[in-house]
Design a protein around this motif. Structure first.
Motif: not given
Length: 241
Positions: A208, A221, A224-228, A231-232
């Motif tokens: 990221e 933030e 947010r990045l760890t939650e995103s 989904g990968r």
């Protein structure tokens, strides 16, 4: 090779290239060291956010083998900042159950700093919450070179059979031999390069690159990045199911 993973809950190990301290200070008409001081304070917030994000391992890039090229004033200021940070944060790190490790070549660092690093590692060795690894005088190529040298010495001494050397052998000689590979690597400040950081270990990490300068990078933030990440689909070279 690892099997494809769909929608994993989140990254277990996050590595961060903390970039943008100097620019953050310059934008405010302050000396670069002012930005590094602000960046050091930001580290505590991110470390404290790790348990809520499900992150067990956090590795931060504090000073690279290339950073010696900066001005003598900035380098001296950074070394002083590292010493003060260790002394100031040692108690809080223990109380928050944070185990601290340092990676990188310590030989070039001053004796006082090396002593403080050793003391902090020993003082937090019993901690089992967040595993914080600080890359100090670290470079990925330098790490691989040092690891290869030790591996070659073991081969020369007859302790290691060269015919048995494979991609699982070298990691045992790396600075990170006790750590899992990073799942997610974050770089702040808008730069899209890895800057010689965890070259071997990040072969299959997700990346990221965010525009936020490090002193402005908040726990929100980070979350947010760890939650995103969850989904990968991580395929590790395989094809989608």
């Amino acid at each position: 090779m690892a099997k494809p993973i769909r929608g994993s809950a989140g990254p277990r190990h996050v590595a961060i290239i903390m970039d943008g301290n100097g620019r953050w200070a310059t934008q405010r008409g302050k000396p670069r060291l002012f930005g590094h001081q602000a960046g050091a304070r930001r580290v505590r917030e991110i470390v404290e956010a790790c348990p809520e994000c499900g992150v067990s391992y956090l590795t931060i890039f504090a000073f690279s083998t290339e950073n010696w090229k900066r001005t003598q004033t900035e380098v001296a200021g950074l070394m002083s900042l590292f010493r003060r940070y260790i002394q100031k944060e040692a108690r809080a790190l223990r109380e928050n159950d944070v185990r601290v490790r340092f990676i990188g070549d310590r030989v070039k660092l001053d004796v006082k700093l090396r002593m403080l690093m050793d003391e902090l590692e020993a003082a937090t060795a019993h901690c089992s919450g967040v595993n914080l690894t600080v890359a100090l005088n670290y470079g990925g190529r330098d790490e691989v070179a040092r690891a290869t040298r030790r591996l070659a010495e073991d081969v020369a001494a007859g302790r290691l059979d060269p015919s048995g050397v494979n991609e699982e052998t070298l990691p045992r000689y790396l600075d990170t031999c006790l750590l899992p590979d990073p799942d997610l690597v974050i770089r702040t400040s808008g730069e899209a390069r890895i800057s010689n950081f965890l070259l071997w270990q990040s072969a299959y990490a997700e990346y990221e690159f965010v525009d936020t300068l490090w002193p402005d990078f908040t726990a929100a933030e980070f979350m947010r990045l760890t939650e995103s990440f969850g989904g990968r689909e991580r395929r590790f070279g395989a094809v989608p199911a």
